[in-house]
Design a protein around this motif. Structure first.
Motif, PDB file in Angstrom:
ATOM      1  N   GLY A  73       6.738  28.172  47.383  1.00 28.90           N
ATOM      2  CA  GLY A  73       5.872  29.393  46.828  1.00 28.90           C
ATOM      3  C   GLY A  73       4.475  28.920  46.377  1.00 28.90           C
ATOM      4  N   PHE A  74       3.784  29.877  45.401  1.00 31.22           N
ATOM      5  CA  PHE A  74       2.776  29.536  44.931  1.00 31.22           C
ATOM      6  C   PHE A  74       2.393  30.514  43.802  1.00 31.22           C
ATOM      7  N   SER A  75       1.476  30.001  43.090  1.00 27.65           N
ATOM      8  CA  SER A  75       0.932  31.065  41.907  1.00 27.65           C
ATOM      9  C   SER A  75      -0.678  30.851  41.857  1.00 27.65           C
ATOM     10  N   PRO A  76      -1.050  32.022  41.795  1.00 25.65           N
ATOM     11  CA  PRO A  76      -2.577  32.023  41.593  1.00 25.65           C
ATOM     12  C   PRO A  76      -3.069  31.996  39.901  1.00 25.65           C
ATOM     13  N   ARG A  77      -3.119  30.741  39.637  1.00 23.16           N
ATOM     14  CA  ARG A  77      -3.381  30.625  38.379  1.00 23.16           C
ATOM     15  C   ARG A  77      -4.899  30.964  38.037  1.00 23.16           C
ATOM     16  N   LYS A  78      -5.537  30.971  36.730  1.00 26.60           N
ATOM     17  CA  LYS A  78      -6.868  30.940  36.459  1.00 26.60           C
ATOM     18  C   LYS A  78      -7.814  29.978  37.042  1.00 26.60           C
ATOM     19  N   GLN A  79      -7.182  28.599  36.912  1.00 26.70           N
ATOM     20  CA  GLN A  79      -7.976  27.538  37.232  1.00 26.70           C
ATOM     21  C   GLN A  79      -7.778  27.085  38.731  1.00 26.70           C
ATOM     22  N   ASN A  80      -6.755  27.310  39.202  1.00 30.47           N
ATOM     23  CA  ASN A  80      -6.477  27.001  40.670  1.00 30.47           C
ATOM     24  C   ASN A  80      -5.449  28.017  41.399  1.00 30.47           C
ATOM     25  N   LEU A  81      -5.179  27.548  42.589  1.00 30.39           N
ATOM     26  CA  LEU A  81      -3.854  27.940  43.464  1.00 30.39           C
ATOM     27  C   LEU A  81      -2.831  26.627  43.194  1.00 30.39           C
ATOM     28  N   ALA A  82      -1.728  26.934  42.780  1.00 30.74           N
ATOM     29  CA  ALA A  82      -0.577  25.952  42.516  1.00 30.74           C
ATOM     30  C   ALA A  82       0.387  26.483  43.663  1.00 30.74           C
ATOM     31  N   ILE A  83       0.584  25.332  44.391  1.00 32.53           N
ATOM     32  CA  ILE A  83       1.576  25.651  45.585  1.00 32.53           C
ATOM     33  C   ILE A  83       2.669  24.818  45.322  1.00 32.53           C
ATOM     34  N   TYR A  84       3.692  25.367  45.125  1.00 31.35           N
ATOM     35  CA  TYR A  84       5.183  24.576  44.881  1.00 31.35           C
ATOM     36  C   TYR A  84       6.079  24.293  46.033  1.00 31.35           C
ATOM     37  N   ASN A  85       6.473  22.938  45.888  1.00 32.40           N
ATOM     38  CA  ASN A  85       7.326  22.561  46.916  1.00 32.40           C
ATOM     39  C   ASN A  85       7.585  20.997  46.666  1.00 32.40           C
ATOM     40  N   THR A  86       8.846  20.913  46.296  1.00 31.79           N
ATOM     41  CA  THR A  86       9.267  19.486  45.807  1.00 31.79           C
ATOM     42  C   THR A  86       9.038  18.260  46.904  1.00 31.79           C
ATOM     43  N   GLY A  87       8.813  18.977  48.146  1.00 31.18           N
ATOM     44  CA  GLY A  87       9.031  17.918  49.360  1.00 31.18           C
ATOM     45  C   GLY A  87       7.453  17.421  49.558  1.00 31.18           C
ATOM     46  N   PHE A  88       6.462  17.777  49.023  1.00 31.50           N
ATOM     47  CA  PHE A  88       5.133  17.269  49.541  1.00 31.50           C
ATOM     48  C   PHE A  88       5.042  15.929  49.347  1.00 31.50           C
ATOM     49  N   ILE A  89       5.542  15.071  48.404  1.00 35.62           N
ATOM     50  CA  ILE A  89       5.164  13.702  48.180  1.00 35.62           C
ATOM     51  C   ILE A  89       5.970  12.971  49.412  1.00 35.62           C
ATOM     52  N   ARG A  90       6.756  13.530  50.175  1.00 37.59           N
ATOM     53  CA  ARG A  90       7.137  12.644  51.256  1.00 37.59           C
ATOM     54  C   ARG A  90       6.260  12.534  52.368  1.00 37.59           C
ATOM     55  N   TYR A  91       5.233  13.095  52.286  1.00 42.28           N
ATOM     56  CA  TYR A  91       4.365  13.398  53.523  1.00 42.28           C
ATOM     57  C   TYR A  91       2.855  12.683  53.062  1.00 42.28           C
ATOM     58  N   PRO A  92       2.635  11.578  52.758  1.00 42.52           N
ATOM     59  CA  PRO A  92       1.316  11.122  52.210  1.00 42.52           C
ATOM     60  C   PRO A  92       0.437  10.981  53.369  1.00 42.52           C
TER      61      PRO A  92
END
Length: 138
Positions: A73-92
């Motif tokens: 998922g994601f959230s349009p924050r005031k400072q940025n777009l935050a894109i959520y998923n705990t699997g990202f760090i597995r793909y450097p």
């Protein structure tokens, strides 16, 4: 035991995005909504009052605490777009090709989508979503 504050709602994710004041962030959010929905095959669901999620999983910690959370998922924050998923760090290797972003343990922070390669972002979201789906829903 306390309840999770971030839970799925029945409110419209698109109606929420209509309220985003920053035009670039709002347009980028519509792009992300369509992109992640296409990748996951899941409809957008508003979680809490500001997270748009696609799919969900149930977790249970050794402490006994358990709950449900969005798979991607994601959230349009005031400072940025935050894109959520705990699997990202597995793909450097994929993240090296992404472009300009900041990363936390379970999310990416992107100022605007033009700062990243959308094809690489799609690849990253797809791999991370597949990982989470296999881990929690297999």
């Amino acid at each position: 035991m306390s309840e999770n504050k971030t839970i799925a709602t029945t409110a419209s994710a698109r109606a929420f995005l209509d309220t985003v004041e920053n035009e670039t962030r709002r347009n980028d959010s519509y792009t992300l909504l369509d992109l992640i929905q296409k990748i996951t095959g899941q409809p957008p669901v508003l979680w809490g009052n500001s997270l748009i999620g696609f799919g969900s999983y149930h977790y249970k910690y050794d402490t006994g605490r358990e709950g449900d959370m969005l798979m991607a998922g994601f959230s349009p924050r005031k400072q940025n777009l935050a894109i959520y998923n705990t699997g990202f760090i597995r793909y450097p290797d994929i993240m090296k090709r992404l472009g300009k972003y900041k990363a936390g343990k379970s999310c990416l922070y992107i100022n605007k989508l033009s700062d990243v390669d959308l094809d690489v972002l799609s690849e990253l979201i797809e791999k991370a979503y597949d990982y989470m789906n296999k881990k929690y829903n297999s």
